[in-house]
Design an enzyme around this catalytic site. Structure first.
Site, PDB file in Angstrom:
ATOM      1  N   PRO A  39     -11.325  -0.239  -2.458  1.00  0.00           N
ATOM      2  CG  PRO A  39     -11.083  -2.325  -1.576  1.00  0.00           C
ATOM      3  CD  PRO A  39     -10.523  -1.021  -1.468  1.00  0.00           C
ATOM      4  CG  HIS A  41      -7.108  -2.284   0.672  1.00  0.00           C
ATOM      5  ND1 HIS A  41      -7.239  -3.093   1.718  1.00  0.00           N
ATOM      6  CD2 HIS A  41      -7.477  -3.062  -0.527  1.00  0.00           C
ATOM      7  CE1 HIS A  41      -7.565  -4.297   1.329  1.00  0.00           C
ATOM      8  NE2 HIS A  41      -7.974  -4.314  -0.017  1.00  0.00           N
ATOM      9  CE1 TYR A  79      -3.612  -2.401   0.224  1.00  0.00           C
ATOM     10  CE2 TYR A  79      -2.618  -3.305   2.227  1.00  0.00           C
ATOM     11  CZ  TYR A  79      -3.461  -3.365   1.204  1.00  0.00           C
ATOM     12  OH  TYR A  79      -4.203  -4.575   1.245  1.00  0.00           O
ATOM     13  CB  SER A  96     -11.096 -10.470  -3.028  1.00  0.00           C
ATOM     14  OG  SER A  96     -11.367 -10.361  -1.587  1.00  0.00           O
TER      15      SER A  96
HETATM   16  N1  COA Z   1     -19.513 -29.268   2.057  1.00  0.00           N
HETATM   17  C1  COA Z   1     -20.511 -28.470   2.404  1.00  0.00           C
HETATM   18  N2  COA Z   1     -20.467 -27.524   2.980  1.00  0.00           N
HETATM   19  C2  COA Z   1     -19.288 -26.776   2.697  1.00  0.00           C
HETATM   20  C3  COA Z   1     -18.045 -27.297   2.272  1.00  0.00           C
HETATM   21  C4  COA Z   1     -18.311 -28.874   2.141  1.00  0.00           C
HETATM   22  N3  COA Z   1     -17.385 -29.679   1.518  1.00  0.00           N
HETATM   23  N4  COA Z   1     -17.140 -26.706   2.542  1.00  0.00           N
HETATM   24  C5  COA Z   1     -17.365 -25.467   2.897  1.00  0.00           C
HETATM   25  N5  COA Z   1     -18.925 -25.464   3.023  1.00  0.00           N
HETATM   26  C6  COA Z   1     -19.642 -24.397   3.698  1.00  0.00           C
HETATM   27  C7  COA Z   1     -18.944 -23.872   4.985  1.00  0.00           C
HETATM   28  O1  COA Z   1     -19.135 -24.559   6.161  1.00  0.00           O
HETATM   29  C8  COA Z   1     -19.673 -22.553   4.968  1.00  0.00           C
HETATM   30  O2  COA Z   1     -20.855 -22.684   5.363  1.00  0.00           O
HETATM   31  P1  COA Z   1     -21.983 -21.119   5.871  1.00  0.00           P
HETATM   32  O3  COA Z   1     -22.456 -20.651   4.579  1.00  0.00           O
HETATM   33  O4  COA Z   1     -22.885 -21.760   6.713  1.00  0.00           O
HETATM   34  O5  COA Z   1     -20.890 -20.339   6.501  1.00  0.00           O
HETATM   35  C9  COA Z   1     -19.588 -22.061   3.406  1.00  0.00           C
HETATM   36  O6  COA Z   1     -19.784 -23.418   2.651  1.00  0.00           O
HETATM   37  C10 COA Z   1     -18.655 -21.307   2.922  1.00  0.00           C
HETATM   38  O7  COA Z   1     -17.338 -21.758   2.946  1.00  0.00           O
HETATM   39  P2  COA Z   1     -16.330 -21.588   1.790  1.00  0.00           P
HETATM   40  O8  COA Z   1     -17.221 -21.449   0.586  1.00  0.00           O
HETATM   41  O9  COA Z   1     -15.454 -23.139   1.779  1.00  0.00           O
HETATM   42  O10 COA Z   1     -15.565 -20.402   1.837  1.00  0.00           O
HETATM   43  P3  COA Z   1     -15.072 -19.688   3.445  1.00  0.00           P
HETATM   44  O11 COA Z   1     -16.273 -19.055   4.162  1.00  0.00           O
HETATM   45  O12 COA Z   1     -14.384 -20.853   4.209  1.00  0.00           O
HETATM   46  O13 COA Z   1     -14.054 -18.608   2.873  1.00  0.00           O
HETATM   47  C11 COA Z   1     -12.245 -17.750   2.250  1.00  0.00           C
HETATM   48  C12 COA Z   1     -12.946 -18.996   2.258  1.00  0.00           C
HETATM   49  C13 COA Z   1     -10.866 -17.988   1.494  1.00  0.00           C
HETATM   50  C14 COA Z   1     -12.956 -16.361   1.413  1.00  0.00           C
HETATM   51  C15 COA Z   1     -11.960 -17.137   3.645  1.00  0.00           C
HETATM   52  O14 COA Z   1     -11.378 -18.225   4.218  1.00  0.00           O
HETATM   53  C16 COA Z   1     -11.187 -15.809   3.746  1.00  0.00           C
HETATM   54  O15 COA Z   1     -10.117 -15.834   3.998  1.00  0.00           O
HETATM   55  N6  COA Z   1     -11.732 -14.520   3.517  1.00  0.00           N
HETATM   56  C17 COA Z   1     -11.214 -13.599   3.570  1.00  0.00           C
HETATM   57  C18 COA Z   1     -10.946 -12.944   2.535  1.00  0.00           C
HETATM   58  C19 COA Z   1     -10.762 -11.427   2.425  1.00  0.00           C
HETATM   59  O16 COA Z   1     -10.169 -10.779   3.390  1.00  0.00           O
HETATM   60  N7  COA Z   1     -11.163 -10.955   1.436  1.00  0.00           N
HETATM   61  C20 COA Z   1     -11.005  -9.397   1.283  1.00  0.00           C
HETATM   62  C21 COA Z   1      -9.635  -8.679   0.732  1.00  0.00           C
HETATM   63  S1  COA Z   1      -9.875  -7.001   0.681  1.00  0.00           S
END
Ligand code: COA
Length: 625
Positions: free
Chosen positions: A118, A341, A105, A553
């Site tokens: 963003p 950001h 940044y 993202s």
């Molecule tokens: N079977 C059934 N359900 C599943 C599954 C599977 N194999 N794997 C995941 N799920 C479910 C999870 O339990 C979760 O349930 P919910 O909707 O009840 O919460 C949902 O699906 C979402 O999981 P998933 O899609 O795997 O994503 P996540 O929530 O683990 O997110 C990232 C993954 C990478 C986005 C997250 O870990 C992260 O790091 N986020 C931050 C990103 C960030 O900072 N962005 C901004 C930048 S400016």
């Protein structure tokens, strides 16, 4: 136009964990968090080579293997740097965070607008005139102040990722803070914890800035009615539309703005006005009109408004882009935010905004007191020398060029959301990322270096690492998908492998074992020593790996909104998405100066890829549950 408020789902307000202040709670929590680990050197080297496989050619990979072997050999450069990095990790709260903020940044010299900050597009709200704009702005300010009370009182509930508590530091960085332009490097100021924390916000209307005190003398926040009175006063005092839009200076590239800034604040009045903006808790931009568009382009136009304001003839001058948090409200019910950001990632900003949206919704049902505020908003004055006037003209020109260049499409994929991948026991995020890979392959017949943000917030002061979504497994799947010689059962197997590979990388990234920040740390140490950086960092494969043609993202939220950002390379795409249970909001951007990219086509191809992947699963008995 979309039906007002149709997209606001009932959601819960963030509730404070206690009605009164709990001094020290924040620090106690922070100290209980683990520190970011330094991954083993050999593990990173191995994983780096694996990550290169789908994005470099055989010759490049062979050359890089030689360089990596040399780097990691016993007693070599890699081991020495690794030891130094482990030492740094022992002696700092987080070996990465300061470096990351600096490299990603503060040292970044392109304009923050589009290239770094963003935008966030909220659902269209239920108003369509100046009065409604003021009323909504007043409620929004009250909602942010309500959230701020939890930050000030240290009563904000700790967030969790699964069973793991998260670092809450970013919440303490987003209010009362601002980026300051510098020559070669910018800095951030945060007044939240100063001896006399600010009690005002800044409001900008017709490119004119005002200081608005948001607390009464007894320390209570202004009520919605009081805020309405103040905002009306501001609008009535800034009807003139032909004043110099000083805020547009903040859209300049950082070196130019840094130079102009030094000159600008030599004037005492300018210095005082800029300081008032920098110190303010946040900024509210009461916007003028945007171009009229068709209903299907409404959200894309709103994204333009949130990301850069549309150019100098629209609302780009009605901003202070250095400000960490700017809430943007149009007269037609359009609203959202733009944030700088450096202090935070999207999720804390979205959590704050989810709270504010719900707060404004609930306020509609309540009567508020009709007390008038005793103070009057103070207009900020600027003295514009001929030199600054010329810089403003230069900024307008550059901003308009950038606005022309940026293509952005917000699309709602209505066929399914997280529900379908979950039914097939697949991670929804991984499913979407594999769809992005398929869409890219269909358009370009190869895979590209892809970035997805992974949160490191399970660690103290954690920010992000990179999930490299292009894997050997995803490359195999995308190649097979449209191959008529392949059976569906094989395609499903390849899809499952690709999704699993993505989830595996995600797990490794969120637990501090990904490769990108580790390699950055090793490189930073070499740079600090002023010794020549090891050849793996000047290698063509490394530059290719860092040239993120797909920068993506996930930013989930309770409100049905979407965040948006620009591409990070001239020939790339920026893709932000919010997977809801039964639909997915996407914001896709590209630069029209690049003949190879087209945001609208890519958005369309992604939606087709998602549908085709579902069809494959539906039509293949093995995949059925
Ligand atoms: N079977 C059934 N359900 C599943 C599954 C599977 N194999 N794997 C995941 N799920 C479910 C999870 O339990 C979760 O349930 P919910 O909707 O009840 O919460 C949902 O699906 C979402 O999981 P998933 O899609 O795997 O994503 P996540 O929530 O683990 O997110 C990232 C993954 C990478 C986005 C997250 O870990 C992260 O790091 N986020 C931050 C990103 C960030 O900072 N962005 C901004 C930048 S400016």
């Amino acid at each position: 136009m979309p039906k007002p408020c149709a997209f606001v789902k009932p959601c819960h307000l963030v509730k404070p964990v206690s009605a009164t202040r709990i001094s020290g709670r924040y620090l106690t929590h922070q100290r209980s968090l683990p520190t970011l680990p330094v991954p083993p050197l050999q593990q990173t080297c191995e994983r780096y080579l694996a990550a290169l496989e789908p994005i470099v050619n055989a010759e490049e990979l062979q050359r890089t293997k030689v360089l990596v072997d040399e780097f990691q050999k016993p007693g070599g450069e890699g081991e020495r740097l690794q030891r130094a990095l482990e030492k740094r990790a022992e002696n700092t709260e987080n070996w990465l965070s300061d470096w990351w903020v600096q490299v990603a940044y503060l040292d970044y010299r392109l304009p923050v607008v589009v290239h770094s900050s963003p935008g966030l597009v909220l659902p269209k709200m239920n108003f369509s005139d100046k009065h409604g704009q003021i009323q909504f702005a007043a409620k929004l300010i009250a909602g942010v102040l309500d959230f701020k009370t939890m930050i000030d009182n240290e009563t904000l509930p700790v967030e969790y990722m699964g069973p793991k508590p998260l670092c809450m530091n970013q919440y303490y960085q987003v209010l009362s803070s601002c980026r300051i332009p510098g020559l070669n490097r910018d800095s951030i100021v945060n007044h939240a914890r100063s001896a006399s924390p600010p009690k005002h916000i800044t409001v900008v209307h017709n490119c004119q800035f005002f200081v608005l005190d948001v607390y009464n003398s007894d320390g209570t926040p202004l009520t919605v009615d009081q805020l309405c009175g103040q905002l009306e006063h501001i609008c009535n005092s800034s009807k003139q539309t032909n004043l110099e839009p000083v805020g547009i200076l903040t859209t300049l590239d950082r070196d130019s703005w840094g130079r102009t800034y030094q000159n600008f604040i030599k004037d005492k009045t300018n210095q005082a006005s800029v300081s008032a903006i920098q110190r303010s808790i946040f900024t509210v931009c009461l916007d003028g009109a945007m171009p009229t568009v068709t209903e299907d382009m409404y959200r894309s136009c709103a994204a333009v408004q949130m990301l850069h304001g549309g150019g100098s003839q629209w609302n780009s001058g009605n901003r202070w882009f250095d400000k960490t948090l700017q809430f943007i409200i149009g007269e037609d019910g359009t609203c959202g935010a733009n944030y700088e950001h450096a202090p935070a990632e999207g999720p804390p900003i979205v959590a704050l905004i989810d709270h504010v949206v719900e707060y404004t919704r609930r306020l509609e049902l309540e009567q508020t007191s009709a007390l008038k505020s005793s103070t009057v908003p103070q207009k900020l004055h600027f003295n514009i020398s001929p030199e600054i006037k010329s810089d403003i003209e230069g900024a307008k020109h550059a901003m308009n060029k950038l606005a022309q260049d940026l293509e952005i499409r917000v699309v709602v994929f209505k066929h399914f959301g997280k529900n379908v991948p979950k039914t097939y026991k697949m991670s929804p995020d991984a499913f979407i990322q594999v769809a992005l890979q398929l869409a890219f392959y269909r358009m370009y017949q190869h895979s590209c270096s892809t970035y997805e943000s992974a949160s490191l917030r399970i660690f103290r002061l954690g920010r992000t690492d990179t999930i490299r979504s292009a894997s050997s497994a995803s490359a195999e799947f995308v190649k097979a998908f449209d191959d008529v010689t392949k059976q569906n059962t094989e395609k499903v197997e390849l899809l499952e492998n690709a999704v699993k590979a993505h989830r595996w990388y995600t797990n490794m990234a969120i637990s501090g074992q990904a490769i990108d920040r580790h390699l950055l740390g090793l490189k930073m140490l070499a740079l600090q020593e002023h010794s020549p950086v090891p050849p793996i960092f000047t290698d063509k494969s490394y530059s290719k790996a860092l040239h993120y043609i797909l920068s993506t993202s996930q930013v989930p939220s309770k409100t049905d909104c979407v965040m948006c950002f620009g591409p990070v390379v001239p020939n790339g795409y920026g893709v932000c998405y919010n997977p809801m249970e039964d639909h997915i909001n996407f914001a896709v951007s590209s630069f029209s100066a690049c003949n190879e990219t087209n945001a609208a086509s890519f958005a369309q191809t992604v939606m087709e890829a998602l549908l085709d992947m579902r069809t494959l699963l539906e039509q293949t008995p093995k995949a059925k549950l």
